[in-house]
Write an enzyme that holds these catalytic residues in place. Structure first.
Site, short mmCIF file in Angstrom:
data_model
loop_
_atom_site.label_atom_id
_atom_site.label_comp_id
_atom_site.label_asym_id
_atom_site.label_seq_id
_atom_site.Cartn_x
_atom_site.Cartn_y
_atom_site.Cartn_z
N ASP A 1 -14.01 19.40 0.13
CA ASP A 1 -13.31 20.39 -0.68
C ASP A 1 -13.42 20.06 -2.15
O ASP A 1 -13.48 18.90 -2.56
CB ASP A 1 -11.83 20.45 -0.31
N ARG A 2 -13.39 21.10 -2.97
CA ARG A 2 -13.51 20.91 -4.41
C ARG A 2 -12.54 19.89 -4.97
O ARG A 2 -12.94 19.00 -5.73
CB ARG A 2 -13.34 22.26 -5.12
#
Length: 267
Positions: free
Chosen positions: A73-74
């Protein structure tokens, strides 16, 4: 074989501009890097205006095409694996599909988590209006299993929410499946949401860490990846040292003895 390396509290916060990523492992087939929090793996509808991506940075560093073989995830930092050819990507993807790769994360969560356990809680896919436009909205809940253990705790004499003191835990996670936002959702399921998680956490604690503890990112990091190399059959363990935000919190809370010291930045 052990190889060591020679920051946002929401999915939309970008990482500081970087010209290169720390390479943790590199051979003729794979490149494994330490991704900073806030950096997208590749171009995504999550942020159509983003101009930097891990894929692009690694490609430019190596001077060749690379192929991501798993997600991160970012806002999550840490170990990210790329293949250097389509065939190498297929072999690595097969390891992930068979759960033959051990992934370890560390996190700071709200409250005193249970000492250890297994979270076996199926997750229904939550769709993003932009990035998941092609996903099936009626997809049934999928198996999701996470092993965890509490590494340390602290009670601060600060009223952040309803109580005169505020409790937090340092937790190690080993996901056995790879569902979207699995650790963030499983942490919420046991009532210990990850600090900095704008979607599944509590804003008062997120703001406290951002404003008073200099921690304005999701406090979740992928710290190690262990697998049997698809070509050499050698066991590879890659460790991703924690960033400055994590390091200063661990020092502030006197948690240095509770975590693998190889993950801490000296000094």
């Amino acid at each position: 074989m052990i190889l060591n390396s020679v920051m946002c509290d929401s999915d939309s916060n970008p990482a500081p501009a970087k010209t290169h990523l720390d390479i943790l492992y590199l051979d003729a087939y794979y490149c494994i890097v330490n991704k900073p929090s806030g950096l997208l793996v590749h171009r995504s509808w999550i942020d159509p205006h983003a101009t930097e991506f891990a894929l692009q940075l690694v490609r430019d560093q190596l001077g060749q095409y690379v192929y991501p073989v798993h997600r991160l995830d970012r806002p999550t930092s840490g170990v990210l694996m790329f293949a250097l050819s389509p065939e190498a990507a297929r072999r690595a993807a097969a390891l992930f599909e068979r759960h033959d790769i051990e992934k370890t994360y560390v996190s700071i969560v709200r409250g005193y988590s249970p000492e250890a356990g297994i979270i076996d809680h199926p997750l229904r896919e939550k769709l993003d209006k932009l990035s998941d436009r092609q996903a099936r909205p009626d997809k049934p809940a999928q198996e999701a299993v996470t092993h965890f253990r509490r590494l340390a705790t602290i009670e601060l004499p600060v009223c952040v929410d309803r109580y005169p003191q505020s409790r937090y835990s340092l937790v190690e996670f080993k996901p056995k499946t790879g569902r979207k936002h699995q650790l963030r959702r499983h942490s919420k399921h046991i009532n210990c949401p990850i600090i900095g998680d704008a979607k599944h956490g509590k804003s008062s604690h997120n703001h406290f860490f951002a404003e008073h503890l200099k921690a304005d990112r999701l406090l979740l990091a992928a710290v190690s990846l262990t697998f049997k190399h698809p070509y050499s059959a050698e066991t590879i363990e890659c460790l991703a040292p924690l960033d400055a935000t994590f390091n200063q919190l661990i020092a502030r809370f006197s948690w240095q003895q509770s975590i693998d010291r190889r993950l801490l930045t000296p000094g």
